[in-house]
Design an enzyme around this catalytic site. Sequence first.
Site, short mmCIF file in Angstrom:
data_model
loop_
_atom_site.label_atom_id
_atom_site.label_comp_id
_atom_site.label_asym_id
_atom_site.label_seq_id
_atom_site.Cartn_x
_atom_site.Cartn_y
_atom_site.Cartn_z
N LYS A 265 0.85 -1.20 0.00
CA LYS A 265 0.00 0.00 0.00
C LYS A 265 0.88 1.24 0.00
CE LYS A 265 -1.62 2.82 2.98
NZ LYS A 265 -1.50 4.09 2.23
N GLU B 165 8.99 0.30 11.36
CA GLU B 165 10.11 1.25 11.21
C GLU B 165 9.50 2.64 11.35
OE1 GLU B 165 13.17 0.50 10.97
OE2 GLU B 165 13.07 -1.61 10.43
N CYS C 222 13.69 9.74 8.39
CA CYS C 222 13.55 9.26 9.77
C CYS C 222 14.89 9.24 10.50
CB CYS C 222 12.92 7.88 9.77
SG CYS C 222 13.78 6.74 8.68
N GLU D 73 9.43 14.84 16.35
CA GLU D 73 10.00 14.75 15.02
C GLU D 73 9.38 15.84 14.14
OE1 GLU D 73 8.91 11.28 12.65
OE2 GLU D 73 11.05 11.02 12.29
P1 NAD Z 1 2.23 8.11 8.36
O1 NAD Z 1 2.51 7.22 9.49
O2 NAD Z 1 1.15 9.08 8.52
O3 NAD Z 1 1.87 7.25 7.06
C1 NAD Z 1 2.72 6.22 6.60
C2 NAD Z 1 1.90 5.23 5.78
O4 NAD Z 1 0.99 4.56 6.66
C3 NAD Z 1 1.04 5.85 4.70
O5 NAD Z 1 0.96 4.94 3.62
C4 NAD Z 1 -0.31 5.99 5.38
O6 NAD Z 1 -1.39 6.01 4.46
C5 NAD Z 1 -0.35 4.73 6.23
N1 NAD Z 1 -1.14 4.78 7.44
C6 NAD Z 1 -1.30 5.81 8.32
N2 NAD Z 1 -2.04 5.43 9.37
C7 NAD Z 1 -2.36 4.13 9.17
C8 NAD Z 1 -3.10 3.15 9.91
N3 NAD Z 1 -3.67 3.45 11.06
N4 NAD Z 1 -3.20 1.91 9.40
C9 NAD Z 1 -2.62 1.59 8.24
N5 NAD Z 1 -1.92 2.45 7.48
C10 NAD Z 1 -1.79 3.72 7.94
O7 NAD Z 1 3.61 8.79 8.02
P2 NAD Z 1 3.94 9.84 6.86
O8 NAD Z 1 3.54 11.19 7.27
O9 NAD Z 1 3.40 9.33 5.58
O10 NAD Z 1 5.55 9.68 6.85
C11 NAD Z 1 6.38 10.32 7.74
C12 NAD Z 1 6.73 9.44 8.94
O11 NAD Z 1 7.33 8.20 8.55
C13 NAD Z 1 7.74 10.09 9.84
O12 NAD Z 1 7.34 10.00 11.17
C14 NAD Z 1 9.01 9.28 9.62
O13 NAD Z 1 9.93 9.29 10.64
C15 NAD Z 1 8.48 7.94 9.34
N6 NAD Z 1 9.47 7.14 8.59
C16 NAD Z 1 10.16 6.14 9.24
C17 NAD Z 1 11.12 5.39 8.58
C18 NAD Z 1 11.89 4.30 9.27
O14 NAD Z 1 12.43 3.43 8.61
N7 NAD Z 1 11.99 4.28 10.57
C19 NAD Z 1 11.37 5.63 7.23
C20 NAD Z 1 10.65 6.65 6.59
C21 NAD Z 1 9.68 7.39 7.30
#
Ligand code: NAD
Length: 489
Positions: free
Chosen positions: A184, A258, A292, A394
């Site tokens: 997804k 992650e 991240c 963050e």
């Molecule tokens: P987000 O958590 O809002 O969304 C990430 C993904 O999850 C999207 O595809 C979103 O549609 C989906 N999603 C959100 N809530 C969900 C739920 N309850 N159930 C299922 N899917 C859901 O994050 P974002 O704003 O898209 O990305 C930024 C964040 O991602 C930052 O906090 C960053 O640190 C983190 N990140 C972490 C890593 C890592 O490897 N640790 C890598 C990249 C980004």
Amino acid sequence: MEGESIVSLTERPELFIGGRWVRSRETRRVEVRNPATGAYVGSAALASTADIDDAVAAARASFDSGVWADTPPERRAAVLHRAADLLEARAPELAGLITSELGCPIWFSERAHVPNPIRHLRYYADLAKDFSYDEHRSDGANTSIVTQVPVGVVAAITPWNGPLSTPALKVAPALAAGCSVVLKQPPETPLSAYNLADALTEAGLPDGVLNIVPADRAEGAYLVNHPQVDKVAFTGSSAAGRKIMADCAERIARVTLELGGKSAAIILDDADVDKVVPALLPMAFMVNGQACIAQTRLLVPRSRKDEIVDAFARAISDQRVGDPADPATMIGPMVSRRQQERVEGYIATGRSEGARVVVGGERPRLPSELAGGWFVAPTLLSDVHNSMRVAQEEIFGPVLAVIDYGSDEEAVAIANDSVYGLSGSVWSGDDGRALAVARRMRTGMVSLNGRPQAFGTPFGGFKQSGVGREMGPEGFRAYLETMSIAVGS
Ligand code: NAD
């Protein structure tokens, strides 16, 4: 037309389900805009819950049939290698696509966002081929085979900041292990990951083993809760990760997470600031600060604070902000207006908490063609205390917080005073001293003096930065279940 192959890299009007391009049942679509200019890039279908059902059913059927899971690992590896070759042949186009979708500087797309997925495919192909799946274990009286089998149907959920590399970090080990996958993608960057479908299909991946469905959060949650999904592999925010872990707990689904970070760069009092600044800034402003693992808390010795703040301020003022398609650009726009407003909100919060804006803090002055872009000037906040929100939360933008300390012990204590524990770095003229400090940090990955991690070493975090590891053999085992078969005495 339904069932036909793609129109172009930027027009993806259909979803990839069961090895075919199929129309979304609700025919919802998202337009992708270039974050630097606001110009139209392309569009993609968005999946409804009915589409998610179809994608999971296709993955389930392919897994249960054994068409891929029972394929010998060396034949699976050949498919992954061929897909890697196909992606490599399209590398320049892919780098351009990622930059126009995400807004990250083209040099970074070329050096990281495109080569890394190719490397992951090759790495996991070779690992799966040479992996020892069966071990005969005996206690003297009885013998069992301890075998590693694929975990099953995987829901891979990814954020926008690595449109091809984050999906590949899940898809490559999952497929190498024999799993079937529903990926997804987020609506901000739905396009790039489809290249995995293109390449793997052409390479001979059986139908239904990989399904790609860009969708909103609600449909993501539906996927997480789907009873036919065996494992959820998630990258994203800690807030979403917490919810996903709780959802998985309901049916004890396997889950790896992650999540976010607020990583500390500890600059020790013997560090050579002229070397530290140019090496550290790319680690802090990676993907325009939307990474991240970004090193966003600069821990500086109180005795050298002014000198170090001045050196960073000069270098940050010199960072070239502009069109990410220009190879000279170091900092491009935020991915969306929402993200731009979030970052600006944090800068305002920092000011109100008593932080001093040394450079940045506003929108940069840019040529008129970039006026519609979602830019934030790279920003240095000084006089930050670790208890402030700008030190604890963050920001996910080009904003660095300087926090001073008195002793190495205090520096370690500040670094560890965080709900996160993803990455970090230690900077010193003495590697032995830096290593001793690094070992005391409660975080998943530490760099000494800016050295990159060796490929094949685990990636992931302590505390609220995640559960489990990606990359390396650890990232492969995450897609395997252990089974014992008693075979005799
Ligand atoms: P987000 O958590 O809002 O969304 C990430 C993904 O999850 C999207 O595809 C979103 O549609 C989906 N999603 C959100 N809530 C969900 C739920 N309850 N159930 C299922 N899917 C859901 O994050 P974002 O704003 O898209 O990305 C930024 C964040 O991602 C930052 O906090 C960053 O640190 C983190 N990140 C972490 C890593 C890592 O490897 N640790 C890598 C990249 C980004």
